[in-house]
Design an enzyme around this catalytic site. Structure first.
Site, PDB file in Angstrom:
ATOM      1  N   HIS A  18      23.039 -29.572  25.694  1.00 30.41           N
ATOM      2  CA  HIS A  18      21.887 -29.343  26.572  1.00 30.41           C
ATOM      3  C   HIS A  18      22.268 -29.654  28.030  1.00 30.41           C
ATOM      4  O   HIS A  18      21.915 -28.919  28.942  1.00 30.41           O
ATOM      5  CB  HIS A  18      20.720 -30.255  26.179  1.00 30.41           C
ATOM      6  CG  HIS A  18      20.125 -29.997  24.835  1.00 30.41           C
ATOM      7  ND1 HIS A  18      20.107 -30.934  23.828  1.00 30.41           N
ATOM      8  CD2 HIS A  18      19.514 -28.903  24.317  1.00 30.41           C
ATOM      9  CE1 HIS A  18      19.511 -30.435  22.755  1.00 30.41           C
ATOM     10  NE2 HIS A  18      19.149 -29.192  23.020  1.00 30.41           N
ATOM     11  N   ARG A  92      24.146 -20.082  21.871  1.00 27.91           N
ATOM     12  CA  ARG A  92      25.446 -20.580  21.410  1.00 27.91           C
ATOM     13  C   ARG A  92      26.200 -19.529  20.614  1.00 27.91           C
ATOM     14  O   ARG A  92      27.400 -19.372  20.743  1.00 27.91           O
ATOM     15  CB  ARG A  92      25.249 -21.841  20.558  1.00 27.91           C
ATOM     16  CG  ARG A  92      24.744 -23.040  21.357  1.00 27.91           C
ATOM     17  CD  ARG A  92      24.213 -24.122  20.463  1.00 27.91           C
ATOM     18  NE  ARG A  92      23.098 -23.624  19.665  1.00 27.91           N
ATOM     19  CZ  ARG A  92      22.588 -24.228  18.625  1.00 27.91           C
ATOM     20  NH1 ARG A  92      23.106 -25.360  18.215  1.00 27.91           N
ATOM     21  NH2 ARG A  92      21.560 -23.710  17.981  1.00 27.91           N
ATOM     22  N   SER A 130      21.459 -30.890  17.700  1.00 26.58           N
ATOM     23  CA  SER A 130      20.895 -32.238  17.555  1.00 26.58           C
ATOM     24  C   SER A 130      20.955 -32.681  16.088  1.00 26.58           C
ATOM     25  O   SER A 130      21.256 -33.840  15.796  1.00 26.58           O
ATOM     26  CB  SER A 130      19.460 -32.255  18.066  1.00 26.58           C
ATOM     27  OG  SER A 130      19.431 -31.855  19.414  1.00 26.58           O
TER      28      SER A 130
HETATM   29  N1  COA Z   1      24.106 -27.023  23.108  1.00 32.38           N
HETATM   30  C1  COA Z   1      24.042 -27.632  21.937  1.00 32.38           C
HETATM   31  N2  COA Z   1      22.987 -27.555  21.121  1.00 32.38           N
HETATM   32  C2  COA Z   1      21.959 -26.818  21.525  1.00 32.38           C
HETATM   33  C3  COA Z   1      21.955 -26.143  22.743  1.00 32.38           C
HETATM   34  C4  COA Z   1      23.088 -26.279  23.562  1.00 32.38           C
HETATM   35  N3  COA Z   1      23.174 -25.684  24.737  1.00 32.38           N
HETATM   36  N4  COA Z   1      20.787 -25.474  22.857  1.00 32.38           N
HETATM   37  C5  COA Z   1      20.112 -25.720  21.748  1.00 32.38           C
HETATM   38  N5  COA Z   1      20.798 -26.537  20.949  1.00 32.38           N
HETATM   39  C6  COA Z   1      20.433 -26.997  19.626  1.00 32.38           C
HETATM   40  C7  COA Z   1      19.276 -27.937  19.656  1.00 32.38           C
HETATM   41  O1  COA Z   1      19.710 -29.272  19.696  1.00 32.38           O
HETATM   42  C8  COA Z   1      18.590 -27.613  18.347  1.00 32.38           C
HETATM   43  O2  COA Z   1      19.190 -28.351  17.315  1.00 32.38           O
HETATM   44  P1  COA Z   1      18.385 -28.705  15.989  1.00 32.38           P
HETATM   45  O3  COA Z   1      17.854 -27.419  15.438  1.00 32.38           O
HETATM   46  O4  COA Z   1      19.416 -29.317  15.166  1.00 32.38           O
HETATM   47  O5  COA Z   1      17.279 -29.630  16.419  1.00 32.38           O
HETATM   48  C9  COA Z   1      18.910 -26.158  18.083  1.00 32.38           C
HETATM   49  O6  COA Z   1      19.997 -25.874  18.910  1.00 32.38           O
HETATM   50  C10 COA Z   1      17.787 -25.266  18.418  1.00 32.38           C
HETATM   51  O7  COA Z   1      17.420 -25.535  19.735  1.00 32.38           O
HETATM   52  P2  COA Z   1      16.348 -24.690  20.454  1.00 32.38           P
HETATM   53  O8  COA Z   1      16.617 -23.257  20.267  1.00 32.38           O
HETATM   54  O9  COA Z   1      16.205 -25.191  21.836  1.00 32.38           O
HETATM   55  O10 COA Z   1      15.095 -24.949  19.604  1.00 32.38           O
HETATM   56  P3  COA Z   1      14.188 -26.126  19.616  1.00 32.38           P
HETATM   57  O11 COA Z   1      13.682 -26.261  18.256  1.00 32.38           O
HETATM   58  O12 COA Z   1      14.789 -27.346  20.180  1.00 32.38           O
HETATM   59  O13 COA Z   1      13.035 -25.626  20.619  1.00 32.38           O
HETATM   60  C11 COA Z   1      11.152 -24.289  21.287  1.00 32.38           C
HETATM   61  C12 COA Z   1      12.364 -24.407  20.393  1.00 32.38           C
HETATM   62  C13 COA Z   1      10.496 -25.634  21.540  1.00 32.38           C
HETATM   63  C14 COA Z   1      11.573 -23.747  22.623  1.00 32.38           C
HETATM   64  C15 COA Z   1      10.187 -23.294  20.600  1.00 32.38           C
HETATM   65  O14 COA Z   1      10.020 -23.696  19.260  1.00 32.38           O
HETATM   66  C16 COA Z   1       8.836 -23.268  21.256  1.00 32.38           C
HETATM   67  O15 COA Z   1       8.678 -22.704  22.317  1.00 32.38           O
HETATM   68  N6  COA Z   1       7.831 -23.893  20.622  1.00 32.38           N
HETATM   69  C17 COA Z   1       6.503 -24.011  21.167  1.00 32.38           C
HETATM   70  C18 COA Z   1       5.493 -23.295  20.294  1.00 32.38           C
HETATM   71  C19 COA Z   1       5.533 -21.830  20.589  1.00 32.38           C
HETATM   72  O16 COA Z   1       5.310 -21.386  21.684  1.00 32.38           O
HETATM   73  N7  COA Z   1       5.810 -21.042  19.531  1.00 32.38           N
HETATM   74  C20 COA Z   1       5.898 -19.605  19.643  1.00 32.38           C
HETATM   75  C21 COA Z   1       7.219 -19.198  20.053  1.00 32.38           C
HETATM   76  S1  COA Z   1       7.644 -17.733  19.218  1.00 32.38           S
END
Ligand code: COA
Length: 164
Positions: A18, A92, A130
């Protein structure tokens, strides 16, 4: 022109992956909001308060990060209420791409002003997440090269009760 962007995620916990993205965006945008989704579906290890604290510690040197907020509703609602039209995402792998495209299309339908700006993390972070970091610590592995120091200590405290 001042472009406001929002970088959303669960950040449970924030990793160097991140931070790699954050490092890139702080060089481009001058008003960045990090939005931490409560995300009870993922059953986070760290409470929302802990995630805010760890994220703030890890990002405190970046002057263009203007806010670290939490949200428990749709991302488009929070973007609109913050008057932000640009979402930052990290891609990624091709698996992330499919997911991101789908999420973008749904979000765009709900909030037509929205645009997505995606970044590729450095290859050394492209395979971490994560969840993987948490699993490694749970079973005694070392994650020093994947997370900031404060997160490393917090993980040790959670899983091995090592005081920090
Ligand atoms: N390097 C390393 N790891 C990374 C990364 C990076 N640059 N970017 C993301 N990751 C990892 C995260 O740690 C996460 O790991 P995990 O699944 O083991 O926890 C995984 O990749 C997914 O990350 P991300 O894509 O950012 O998803 P998220 O679950 O953390 O967040 C939201 C997603 C919050 C943005 C999305 O669910 C959201 O907008 N929710 C709000 C509700 C909503 O609006 N829903 C409708 C949307 S369709």
């Amino acid at each position: 022109m001042k472009i406001k962007v929002i970088y959303p995620g669960t950040f449970d916990p924030i990793t160097l992956g991140h931070l790699d993205i954050i490092n890139k965006i702080t060089k481009i945008f001058d008003f960045i909001v990090i939005a931490i989704f409560e995300n009870t579906k993922k059953k986070p290890l760290f409470s929302i308060k802990e995630r805010i604290k760890l994220t703030k510690i890890a990002t405190k040197k970046f002057k263009t990060i203007k806010k670290v907020i939490t949200f428990n509703r749709l991302l488009v609602q929070i973007a609109e209420s913050e008057n932000i039209n640009y979402i930052i995402r990290g891609i990624r792998t091709s698996l992330d791409f499919e997911y991101e495209l789908n999420m973008f299309n749904i979000n765009k339908k709900m909030y037509p002003k929205l645009e997505n700006i995606s970044f590729f993390p450095s290859p050394k972070y492209s395979y971490i997440s994560s969840s993987l970091v948490k699993e490694i610590v749970r079973y005694g592995g070392n994650v020093k090269s994947y997370v900031p120091k404060s997160v490393h200590l917090a993980l040790l405290k959670k899983y091995r009760n090592i005081p920090i």
